[in-house]
Write an enzyme that holds these catalytic residues in place. Structure first.
Site, short mmCIF file in Angstrom:
data_model
loop_
_atom_site.label_atom_id
_atom_site.label_comp_id
_atom_site.label_asym_id
_atom_site.label_seq_id
_atom_site.Cartn_x
_atom_site.Cartn_y
_atom_site.Cartn_z
CD GLU A 296 -5.23 -2.62 -2.98
OE1 GLU A 296 -4.11 -2.22 -2.79
OE2 GLU A 296 -6.01 -2.05 -2.39
CG ASP B 279 20.56 10.40 29.54
OD1 ASP B 279 21.31 10.50 30.65
OD2 ASP B 279 19.37 9.78 29.57
NE ARG C 53 24.99 4.11 19.19
CZ ARG C 53 23.88 4.91 19.77
NH1 ARG C 53 22.97 5.51 18.95
NH2 ARG C 53 23.86 4.81 21.22
C1 AOF Z 1 -4.87 0.74 -0.98
N1 AOF Z 1 -3.78 -0.04 -0.88
O1 AOF Z 1 -1.48 -0.26 -0.86
C2 AOF Z 1 -2.77 1.71 0.23
C3 AOF Z 1 -3.85 2.27 0.38
O2 AOF Z 1 -1.29 8.82 -2.46
P1 AOF Z 1 -1.45 7.25 -2.74
O3 AOF Z 1 -2.06 7.03 -4.14
O4 AOF Z 1 -0.59 6.55 -2.29
O5 AOF Z 1 -2.68 7.00 -1.81
C4 AOF Z 1 -2.59 6.95 -0.28
C5 AOF Z 1 -3.89 6.62 0.16
O6 AOF Z 1 -4.56 5.40 -0.34
C6 AOF Z 1 -3.84 6.39 1.80
O7 AOF Z 1 -4.22 7.50 2.57
C7 AOF Z 1 -4.83 5.33 2.10
O8 AOF Z 1 -6.19 5.95 1.99
C8 AOF Z 1 -5.07 4.55 0.72
N2 AOF Z 1 -3.82 3.43 1.03
N3 AOF Z 1 -5.04 1.83 -0.11
O9 AOF Z 1 -5.84 0.32 -1.57
C9 AOF Z 1 -2.50 0.46 -0.64
N4 AOF Z 1 -1.46 2.03 0.65
ZN ZN Z 2 -5.41 1.83 -3.59
#
Ligand code: AOF
Ligand code: ZN
Length: 360
Positions: free
Chosen positions: A56, A205, A212
């Site tokens: 956002e 294996d 790659r």
């Molecule tokens: C959102 N928009 O693009 C994402 C969200 O450590 P931070 O600040 O990056 O926060 C991570 C947490 O925020 C993650 O665990 C999840 O709950 C939320 N991710 N939320 O509004 C985003 N990546």
């Molecule tokens: Zn957020």
């Protein structure tokens, strides 16, 4: 609620944007966001890397236009919690005077899980949830499993012959699939945080477990080796990048060997074991603590049967080769299949890919 075609178009665009973060944001979710005003897209963004700005915030940053009265689309509920890498998104959305927010899924993270939506509504913003909810869950299937269960999403990948065998003999490498399948496996590895094999697969294996055949990042390579029988001459030990190799062994394994491997940069985890068999539940919890959200299990037979018999999988991908072995060892008891349903099939050159999931 019934969503308009316009809503569906923009949320699908969010999925596309979200996917651009794949391989860079784990253990965070894949998130994309689109801002629309008067039928025109005025901003787009996605979560680009772990620790970086959220989707956002990037969507706001992408445009100079006035956002007052606009609609913000986002596949995941905007975050509202603090004490993390970046500031919360909800206050930003409120301050930019967005009038409507459309999301696919609530964020299952217990610190958010509905609170983001509640705060937006309390600020007078209309919030519509659940648009293409199943597709949204599919985009973030790793994140949903990991946040709720604290262990990775587990996919078991098995290559087998027409007669259901994975090799002629436990000690002989048997190559079953064609080149299209090899490329597909490398694409698959690239999507996962970690890939896992047992010590016998390393011995027979001698795999590298890298990507790659495609461009992208190698996953963490996990080896289950209860008695540290791995040869120091294995490719996986001799190749560069040992910090990406983790070995899980029994807690009373040979200390000298542990030290030698650690000197090479390999990470060793010692866990309780029964007759040198590392407890998979403990291992998965450990992986969760290490922020591994997705795990691709690549073999061999003992590893497959341990994971499958304990129900430790979310998905099984069978690469069905047209070869006939006539004799050999099977990956699993066929009655396991009765509990599963086919999610997807696809031709991979001469082979057939079959994706199986639990039949709920
Ligand atoms: C959102 N928009 O693009 C994402 C969200 O450590 P931070 O600040 O990056 O926060 C991570 C947490 O925020 C993650 O665990 C999840 O709950 C939320 N991710 N939320 O509004 C985003 N990546
Ligand atoms: Zn957020």
């Amino acid at each position: 609620m019934k969503f308009s075609n316009e809503d569906l178009t923009y949320i699908k665009r969010c999925f596309e944007l979200a996917d651009k973060g794949r391989g860079f944001v784990s253990p965070n979710p894949l998130v994309g966001s689109v801002i629309v005003k008067d039928g025109k897209v005025i901003g787009e963004g996605w979560h680009k890397k772990f620790g970086g700005a959220h989707a956002e915030v990037n969507a706001f940053a992408s445009s100079n236009e006035e956002t007052k009265g606009a609609t913000l689309y986002c596949n995941l509920e905007p975050c509202c919690h603090t004490n993390k890498q970046t500031p919360p998104c909800v206050p930003v959305i409120i301050s930019r005077e967005i009038s409507r927010v459309v999301i696919s899924n609530l964020d299952p993270n217990p610190s958010v899980n509905g609170s983001g939506v509640k705060q937006l509504r309390e600020a007078g913003i209309r919030v519509d949830t659940g648009i293409l909810g199943d597709e949204g869950k599919e985009v973030n299937k790793f994140y949903f499993k990991y946040v709720i269960k604290k262990i990775p999403y587990i996919t078991i990948k098995i290559a087998q012959s027409i007669d259901g065998k994975i090799s002629t003999n436990r000690d002989i490498q048997t190559w079953l699939t064609g080149k299209d399948s090899v490329k597909y496996v490398h694409e698959l590895r690239e999507k996962y945080d970690a890939v896992l094999v047992g010590a016998n697969t390393i011995k027979v294996d001698d795999p590298q477990l890298t990507v790659r055949e495609v461009k992208g990042q190698d996953p963490i390579r996990i080896i289950i080796d209860g008695d540290l029988s791995i040869s120091p001459h294995s490719k996986i030990i001799k190749m560069p990048g040992n910090e990406k190799t983790w070995i899980f062994t029994a807690e009373n394994s040979n200390q000298e060997k542990i030290e030698q491997l650690e000197k090479l940069g390999i990470k060793i985890f010692q866990l309780p074991a029964d007759k040198k068999k590392v407890d998979l539940g403990d291992m998965l919890k450990e992986l969760g603590k290490e922020n591994i959200t997705s795990l691709l299990v690549e073999g061999g037979q003992q590893i497959f049967s341990q994971f499958i018999s304990h129900g430790l999988f979310d998905e099984i991908i069978i690469l069905q080769s047209p070869k006939i072995l006539g004799q050999g060892i099977s990956a699993f008891e066929t009655n396991v299949l009765k509990k599963l349903k086919i999610e997807e099939t696809e031709r991979l050159g001469e082979d057939l890919k079959v994706v199986l999931i639990e039949n709920q």
